[in-house]
Write a protein that holds these residues in place. Structure first.
Motif, PDB file in Angstrom:
ATOM      1  N   ALA A 191      74.542  42.487 103.812  1.00  0.00           N
ATOM      2  CA  ALA A 191      75.327  41.849 102.761  1.00  0.00           C
ATOM      3  C   ALA A 191      75.382  42.721 101.508  1.00  0.00           C
ATOM      4  O   ALA A 191      76.435  42.831 100.862  1.00  0.00           O
ATOM      5  N   ALA A 192      74.254  43.378 101.166  1.00  0.00           N
ATOM      6  CA  ALA A 192      74.251  44.278 100.010  1.00  0.00           C
ATOM      7  C   ALA A 192      75.168  45.471 100.235  1.00  0.00           C
ATOM      8  O   ALA A 192      75.915  45.889  99.334  1.00  0.00           O
ATOM      9  N   LYS A 193      75.160  46.043 101.457  1.00  0.00           N
ATOM     10  CA  LYS A 193      76.045  47.173 101.754  1.00  0.00           C
ATOM     11  C   LYS A 193      77.499  46.739 101.708  1.00  0.00           C
ATOM     12  O   LYS A 193      78.365  47.467 101.186  1.00  0.00           O
ATOM     13  N   GLN A 194      77.794  45.579 102.254  1.00  0.00           N
ATOM     14  CA  GLN A 194      79.172  45.091 102.208  1.00  0.00           C
ATOM     15  C   GLN A 194      79.625  44.872 100.774  1.00  0.00           C
ATOM     16  O   GLN A 194      80.797  45.090 100.447  1.00  0.00           O
ATOM     17  N   PHE A 195      78.716  44.495  99.901  1.00  0.00           N
ATOM     18  CA  PHE A 195      79.089  44.275  98.508  1.00  0.00           C
ATOM     19  C   PHE A 195      79.488  45.578  97.833  1.00  0.00           C
ATOM     20  O   PHE A 195      80.542  45.655  97.177  1.00  0.00           O
ATOM     21  N   VAL A 196      78.654  46.650  97.990  1.00  0.00           N
ATOM     22  CA  VAL A 196      78.947  47.906  97.286  1.00  0.00           C
ATOM     23  C   VAL A 196      80.007  48.726  98.003  1.00  0.00           C
ATOM     24  O   VAL A 196      80.642  49.600  97.398  1.00  0.00           O
ATOM     25  N   ALA A 197      80.196  48.483  99.311  1.00  0.00           N
ATOM     26  CA  ALA A 197      81.204  49.235 100.047  1.00  0.00           C
ATOM     27  C   ALA A 197      82.564  48.551 100.033  1.00  0.00           C
ATOM     28  O   ALA A 197      83.557  49.139 100.494  1.00  0.00           O
ATOM     29  N   ALA A 198      82.625  47.356  99.519  1.00  0.00           N
ATOM     30  CA  ALA A 198      83.892  46.633  99.501  1.00  0.00           C
ATOM     31  C   ALA A 198      84.881  47.330  98.578  1.00  0.00           C
ATOM     32  O   ALA A 198      84.523  47.962  97.586  1.00  0.00           O
ATOM     33  N   GLU A 199      86.159  47.223  98.918  1.00  0.00           N
ATOM     34  CA  GLU A 199      87.212  47.845  98.113  1.00  0.00           C
ATOM     35  C   GLU A 199      87.220  47.272  96.702  1.00  0.00           C
ATOM     36  O   GLU A 199      87.513  47.981  95.734  1.00  0.00           O
ATOM     37  N   GLU A 200      86.875  46.014  96.578  1.00  0.00           N
ATOM     38  CA  GLU A 200      86.849  45.374  95.276  1.00  0.00           C
ATOM     39  C   GLU A 200      85.790  45.985  94.367  1.00  0.00           C
ATOM     40  O   GLU A 200      85.889  45.920  93.136  1.00  0.00           O
ATOM     41  N   PHE A 201      84.767  46.630  94.978  1.00  0.00           N
ATOM     42  CA  PHE A 201      83.733  47.297  94.190  1.00  0.00           C
ATOM     43  C   PHE A 201      84.011  48.793  94.064  1.00  0.00           C
ATOM     44  O   PHE A 201      83.912  49.366  92.974  1.00  0.00           O
ATOM     45  N   ALA A 202      84.353  49.444  95.174  1.00  0.00           N
ATOM     46  CA  ALA A 202      84.517  50.899  95.164  1.00  0.00           C
ATOM     47  C   ALA A 202      85.769  51.332  94.415  1.00  0.00           C
ATOM     48  O   ALA A 202      85.761  52.342  93.696  1.00  0.00           O
ATOM     49  N   LEU A 203      86.892  50.606  94.567  1.00  0.00           N
ATOM     50  CA  LEU A 203      88.147  51.034  93.957  1.00  0.00           C
ATOM     51  C   LEU A 203      88.093  51.000  92.433  1.00  0.00           C
ATOM     52  O   LEU A 203      88.463  52.000  91.785  1.00  0.00           O
ATOM     53  N   PRO A 204      87.658  49.934  91.786  1.00  0.00           N
ATOM     54  CA  PRO A 204      87.563  49.978  90.319  1.00  0.00           C
ATOM     55  C   PRO A 204      86.622  51.062  89.818  1.00  0.00           C
ATOM     56  O   PRO A 204      86.866  51.660  88.772  1.00  0.00           O
ATOM     57  N   LEU A 205      85.559  51.333  90.579  1.00  0.00           N
ATOM     58  CA  LEU A 205      84.630  52.378  90.154  1.00  0.00           C
ATOM     59  C   LEU A 205      85.292  53.743  90.215  1.00  0.00           C
ATOM     60  O   LEU A 205      85.084  54.600  89.344  1.00  0.00           O
ATOM     61  N   SER A 206      86.109  53.967  91.259  1.00  0.00           N
ATOM     62  CA  SER A 206      86.804  55.263  91.379  1.00  0.00           C
ATOM     63  C   SER A 206      87.936  55.397  90.381  1.00  0.00           C
ATOM     64  O   SER A 206      88.366  56.515  90.071  1.00  0.00           O
ATOM     65  N   ARG A 207      88.454  54.310  89.864  1.00  0.00           N
ATOM     66  CA  ARG A 207      89.564  54.362  88.912  1.00  0.00           C
ATOM     67  C   ARG A 207      89.109  54.510  87.475  1.00  0.00           C
ATOM     68  O   ARG A 207      89.942  54.544  86.571  1.00  0.00           O
ATOM     69  N   ILE A 208      87.808  54.577  87.271  1.00  0.00           N
ATOM     70  CA  ILE A 208      87.325  54.849  85.917  1.00  0.00           C
ATOM     71  C   ILE A 208      87.711  56.278  85.560  1.00  0.00           C
ATOM     72  O   ILE A 208      87.408  57.228  86.292  1.00  0.00           O
ATOM     73  N   GLY A 209      88.402  56.482  84.470  1.00  0.00           N
ATOM     74  CA  GLY A 209      88.866  57.813  84.066  1.00  0.00           C
ATOM     75  C   GLY A 209      90.234  58.162  84.592  1.00  0.00           C
ATOM     76  O   GLY A 209      90.676  59.309  84.430  1.00  0.00           O
ATOM     77  N   VAL A 210      90.913  57.203  85.229  1.00  0.00           N
ATOM     78  CA  VAL A 210      92.242  57.442  85.797  1.00  0.00           C
ATOM     79  C   VAL A 210      93.205  56.468  85.148  1.00  0.00           C
ATOM     80  O   VAL A 210      92.910  55.282  85.013  1.00  0.00           O
ATOM     81  N   ASP A 211      94.365  56.998  84.744  1.00  0.00           N
ATOM     82  CA  ASP A 211      95.396  56.170  84.145  1.00  0.00           C
ATOM     83  C   ASP A 211      96.743  56.579  84.729  1.00  0.00           C
ATOM     84  O   ASP A 211      97.171  57.738  84.596  1.00  0.00           O
ATOM     85  N   GLY A 212      97.395  55.638  85.386  1.00  0.00           N
ATOM     86  CA  GLY A 212      98.676  55.940  86.007  1.00  0.00           C
ATOM     87  C   GLY A 212      98.569  56.941  87.130  1.00  0.00           C
ATOM     88  O   GLY A 212      99.503  57.737  87.356  1.00  0.00           O
ATOM     89  N   GLY A 213      97.461  56.966  87.813  1.00  0.00           N
ATOM     90  CA  GLY A 213      97.277  57.898  88.920  1.00  0.00           C
ATOM     91  C   GLY A 213      96.849  59.278  88.483  1.00  0.00           C
ATOM     92  O   GLY A 213      96.682  60.168  89.325  1.00  0.00           O
ATOM     93  N   GLN A 214      96.674  59.511  87.196  1.00  0.00           N
ATOM     94  CA  GLN A 214      96.266  60.819  86.690  1.00  0.00           C
ATOM     95  C   GLN A 214      95.005  60.664  85.865  1.00  0.00           C
ATOM     96  O   GLN A 214      94.723  59.596  85.310  1.00  0.00           O
ATOM     97  N   SER A 215      94.307  61.806  85.758  1.00  0.00           N
ATOM     98  CA  SER A 215      93.071  61.784  84.994  1.00  0.00           C
ATOM     99  C   SER A 215      93.384  61.577  83.520  1.00  0.00           C
ATOM    100  O   SER A 215      94.405  62.027  82.987  1.00  0.00           O
ATOM    101  N   LEU A 216      92.508  60.885  82.874  1.00  0.00           N
ATOM    102  CA  LEU A 216      92.677  60.653  81.450  1.00  0.00           C
ATOM    103  C   LEU A 216      92.542  61.936  80.636  1.00  0.00           C
ATOM    104  O   LEU A 216      93.110  62.044  79.545  1.00  0.00           O
ATOM    105  N   PHE A 217      91.830  62.905  81.160  1.00  0.00           N
ATOM    106  CA  PHE A 217      91.557  64.118  80.388  1.00  0.00           C
ATOM    107  C   PHE A 217      92.826  64.939  80.219  1.00  0.00           C
ATOM    108  O   PHE A 217      93.568  65.175  81.163  1.00  0.00           O
ATOM    109  N   ARG A 218      93.074  65.364  78.994  1.00  0.00           N
ATOM    110  CA  ARG A 218      94.190  66.246  78.668  1.00  0.00           C
ATOM    111  C   ARG A 218      93.627  67.518  78.044  1.00  0.00           C
ATOM    112  O   ARG A 218      92.798  67.458  77.141  1.00  0.00           O
ATOM    113  N   ARG A 219      94.174  68.689  78.541  1.00  0.00           N
ATOM    114  CA  ARG A 219      93.681  69.966  78.033  1.00  0.00           C
ATOM    115  C   ARG A 219      94.205  70.202  76.623  1.00  0.00           C
ATOM    116  O   ARG A 219      95.298  69.781  76.256  1.00  0.00           O
TER     117      ARG A 219
END
Length: 949
Positions: free
Chosen positions: A264-292
């Motif tokens: 149950a713990a693995k299903q919680f952290v591996a769920a898309e509802e958990f992994a996707l928001p974590l991977s989208r930190i620093g991303v805006d509109g499909g691109q990285s927030l960082f600008r050179r």
């Protein structure tokens, strides 16, 4: 009508009884001030005791006490002023111990009380009654205490103009031989008896006028009280609490520990509802927030100063930091906060679902697996266990890779490796045949494994503290390195701009040297051509040889041109070309260094962004871990609270103060076991309520425990609506065990007997005593009333508005003191006492009971002879005619009883003198007042006086 009662306690033994009676009557009627104890007055010989009057000598204390009682009743806020059913008749109850210090002034105190009421007109009609606590009831069992009690009884009996209306005696043994003990041991019994006698109006019965059994005045009375109560609220609270405990156990605490917590713990952290928001930190509109950072100021041919370009770029960089970079970092922080809130909400939803589906055990197991620091070392772990701890490790590893930092995990890795080895050995041991040695070995391996599992988190924590410090140092070192690299590029740019003028000057010098050289060569060529034509002209050979001179000049000019071109290519052109190339290289290096400087600025910005991004991800994961840890702590605490609540409700923890079960009181119609038996019999009736508890498990972890209690108890109360309408009769029929009910009714009958032991060997006294028994019971159940009448056949039944209790008051009225069961012992202690209180008062026992009927008759004959002068005293001896009778009245009476001839002689002498009754009574009074008499003499004389008056 409610009758006001004023209780005056005359000693410290009676004071607690007076206070308890006041409280009981106030609780029964719901009216304060109906029964009041006298206020404390410290004056004269008064003894201080709490808030009650302990009377001694002096009129003022009594008046002040009575005045204080009536002043309290006349207060504007007194509850009695609102009552219309208040009687104008008042009862003054004087309470004292028979062997207390106030017994000697009792009669005087009562007279003062009556005088106070008559002069101050506190009540239109007042009744003063005395309540005497006999020695055993007062807790005094010394011989002198019994002697003092006997003296008080003598004094009360012998008082002719009695200032009191009634004297009540209370002892530690009642008429049914039930022993209660001293007042301090059974205060509730005595207080209930007195309060019952004051509260309930028994049958009105009184003594027949002029009745004096065996010549003794019927001064004393006694009463008893008992009740049979159905404590419906306590019983209802018991069954409701027990059902509430069942609701908590079977609905809120149901469920077992899950066996798939790691999954149950693995299903919680591996769920898309958990992994996707974590991977989208620093991303805006499909691109990285960082600008050179792209500076507008660029190096060109007109740029002459490095500080100018460096300052301009630094200004643009600062503006970029304050705008774009700061916005990106703020966006990262917002994304982290939103993601943390989303994860907390997701965790709460998962917990609620787990709670509602599997219960507290599964939810706690899920949180423990989610926070397990060693998921890979747990038995039954899959090949790739994952939880919040592993996700934090992964994020920390990515941050360490960015920092080029290698954490120190040698100790924890070694411990983990050893745990895995031990697990493998234990698994191998299970395959081997079970022998003692193998079992011992397996036990030691298991102990070592458990020890390591306990120690590994501490090792990891110590390593984490060390790595955290080193990681901070690595982060600072990396930032310093990037800053130093930027400064190095700027310094290199400055150095290149320092070289640029020199290179440009060298180019200018090379170009100038080339120009000068070219002009020199041109002049040389022109000079040579001129010389070629001038010299022949001067010698006059120009014209004839003009063609040859022209060819020679052309050939020389061509050769010079070739030579000059060769020299230019080999000597002059390389110098210019090298100067140009040097300048181009410097300019290229300046541009490259400027770009490298800008790249270094971007590297710093990228490092700052990457650190913030990685730390934001870690912050989100740690916030989720903290939320899970807090939820785990709260969930464990709530489960403990619910378990305590279940235990609490089972044993009366939810019951109101004072309702601690039914067993302590012997006068309850049912006890705990009968209530519990009814509860078990009716279990099927409550199954719908058990299934329909309006509190879900998920909701039970959020609302307060007070709200949980309230809802559970409200639901439990609804299941016992019919029980809440039970009366005493209904409880006796449906709850009570028949055998136990019969025993309880017998106990009520025994306990309600008058609180004094009476002798039953005097038929005359038994015939003259007035007895009554009154029973108050609700008239709703004829079967129950018939059952009570079989137990109390002589009781007068009165209707009561209280359907939950039965009250019985018994009285025995107007009997002489010698009917007391222990009066012989009292008298023996009185006669053997050193002091003789009330010695001048006639004996409490009739003469015939002391000396026998024959001796008593001879005694009366002797005293008549003594009063009428027939029996005379000669030389200290009594004599009639010439016959000596003895040296005391008793000895003479005994002699007369034995000698019939002497009695006949005395009879003959007395007979002519008894014709005039008034003369006889006068002579008897003279003898009583003049001659020294014993108590027995006075007793017999008092009987003779009553006969001849």
């Amino acid at each position: 009508m409610l009758k006001p009662v004023s209780i005056l306690a005359l000693d410290d033994v009676a004071a607690p009884l007076a206070r308890a009676v006041q409280q009981l009557v106030a609780a029964h009627h719901g009216v304060d001030d109906l029964v009041l104890c006298g206020d404390l007055v410290s004056c004269g010989d008064l003894v201080s005791c709490g808030d009650l009057v302990l009377c001694g000598d002096g009129l003022q204390p009594v008046e002040q006490s009575i005045q204080s009682i009536h002043a309290r009743r006349q207060r504007p806020d007194s509850p009695l002023r609102l009552r219309e059913d208040l009687s104008t008749r008042e009862l003054v109850l004087v309470v004292l111990s028979a062997c207390g210090p106030s017994r000697g002034t009792l009669i005087e105190t009562v007279r003062r009380i009556r005088e106070t009421y008559e002069t101050r007109r506190f009540a239109s009609l007042v009744s003063i009654e005395i309540l005497v606590l006999l020695p055993e009831a007062a807790g005094a069992t010394k011989p002198e205490d019994y002697a003092a009690a006997y003296a008080l009884l003598k004094m009360l009996t012998a008082e002719e103009a009695k200032p009191f209306d009634q004297v009540w005696l209370l002892d530690a043994v009642n008429a049914q031989r039930v022993r209660f003990g001293a007042l301090q041991e059974a205060l509730d019994v005595y207080a209930a008896a007195v309060a019952g006698a004051l509260t309930y109006e028994p049958e009105l019965s009184g003594a027949l006028p002029g009745i004096h059994p065996r010549g003794m005045h019927p001064t004393f009375s006694s009463f008893g009280y008992a009740s049979l109560v159905f404590p419906r609220e306590a019983a209802l609270q018991r069954v409701e609490s027990r059902f509430a405990a069942q609701l908590v156990r079977e609905q809120l605490l149901a469920g077992a520990q899950t066996t798939h917590a790691q999954l149950a713990a693995k299903q919680f952290v591996a769920a898309e509802e958990f992994a996707l928001p974590l991977s989208r930190i620093g991303v805006d509109g499909g691109q990285s927030l960082f600008r050179r950072f792209q500076p507008k100021t660029q190096v060109n041919e007109r740029t002459r100063n490095a500080e100018e370009i460096i300052a301009a770029v630094r200004g643009e960089l600062q503006a970029f930091r304050d705008s774009a970079q700061l916005h990106n970092l703020e966006t990262l922080a917002k994304q982290g906060d939103e993601t943390a809130r989303d994860f907390s909400a997701m965790l709460a939803r998962t917990l609620d679902e787990t709670l509602d589906r599997d219960g507290y055990g599964a939810a706690i197991g899920f949180l423990e697996a989610l926070l397990d620091p060693l998921p890979e070392l747990r038995p039954g772990a899959d090949l790739a266990p994952r939880n919040l701890v592993t996700e934090i490790r992964t994020a920390t590893g990515a941050l360490d890779a960015r920092l080029r930092f290698t954490p120190n995990t040698a100790a924890s890795d070694a411990a983990r490796k050893r745990v895995r080895e031990l697990e493998s050995l234990i698994q191998d041991q299970k395959v081997v045949a079970e022998t003692l040695a193998v079992e011992d070995r397996q036990s030691s391996l298991s102990d070592e494994k458990e020890t390591l599992l306990r120690d590994v988190p501490g090792i990891i924590l110590a390593e984490e503290r060390e790595n955290s410090t080193a990681r901070s140092e690595a982060r600072e070192a990396e930032g310093a390195r990037l800053a130093a690299e930027t400064q190095g590029k700027e310094q290199e740019l400055r150095e290149l701009f320092v070289q640029l003028p020199r290179v440009e000057q060298a180019l200018r010098e090379a170009l100038e040297a080339r120009r000068s050289w070219l002009w020199t060569q041109l002049w040389i060529a022109a000079g040579g051509v001129a010389a070629t034509y001038v010299v022949p002209f001067l010698f006059g050979v120009l014209r004839p040889h003009l063609e040859r001179i022209t060819w020679a000049a052309a050939a020389g000019l061509a050769f010079f041109g070739l030579f000059t071109g060769f020299r230019y290519v080999t000597q002059i052109a390389p110098l210019v070309r090298e100067a140009r190339e040097r300048l181009a290289r410097v300019r290229e290096r300046i541009e490259a260094t400027d770009q490298a400087k800008n790249a270094a600025h971007n590297a710093e910005l990228q490092f700052e962004y990457d650190m913030t991004h990685g730390r934001t991800a870690l912050r989100v994961l740690r916030a989720t871990r903290d939320a899970a840890a807090e939820a785990l702590q709260l969930l464990r605490a709530r489960r403990r609270e619910l378990e305590e609540l279940a235990s609490e409700t089972m044993w009366g923890g939810l019951q109101p103060a004072g309702a601690r079960g039914l067993k302590p009181s012997p006068h309850f119609v049912v006890d705990d076991t009968e209530i519990d038996a009814w509860y078990e019999r009716t279990a099927d009736d409550r199954k719908p309520f058990l299934r329909e508890l309006p509190v879900a498990r998920a909701e039970s972890r959020r609302i307060s425990m007070d709200e949980v209690r309230r809802r559970v108890m409200a639901h439990a109360s609804a299941a016992f609506a019919a029980f809440g309408k039970l009366t005493l009769a209904g409880a006796a029929a449906s709850l009570a065990d028949p055998a136990k009910l019969a025993q309880r009714l017998k106990r009520v009958a025994d306990t309600s007997a008058p609180l004094v032991e009476l002798r039953d060997d005097d038929l005359l006294a038994q015939q003259s005593m007035q007895r009554d028994c009154t029973m108050w019971v609700a008239a709703g159940d004829a079967t129950w009333i018939a059952q009570l009448q079989r137990r109390f056949p002589e009781a007068q039944v009165k209707t009561s508005n209280d359907s939950l209790s039965l009250h019985v008051v018994t009285r025995v009225l107007h009997y002489p003191g010698y009917v007391l069961g222990q009066i012989d012992y009292y008298r023996a202690q009185y006669e053997s006492a050193a002091s003789s209180d009330a010695a001048g008062v006639a004996d409490l026992l009739p003469a015939e009971l002391v000396v026998g009927a024959t001796v008593c008759s001879a005694y009366e004959q002797l005293l008549l002879g003594r009063a009428l002068g027939v029996v005379v005293m000669r030389r200290g001896r009594l004599a009639v005619s010439d016959t000596v009778l003895g040296d005391s009245h008793l000895a003479a009476a005994q002699l007369l009883a034995e000698r019939t001839a002497v009695r006949e002689l005395l009879d003959g002498a007395l007979l002519p003198r008894l014709e005039i009754t008034a003369d006889v009574s006068g002579e008897l009074r003279s003898l009583r007042e003049s001659a020294p008499l014993t108590p027995l003499d006075r007793n017999v004389l008092d009987g003779l006086l009553r006969k001849y008056v």
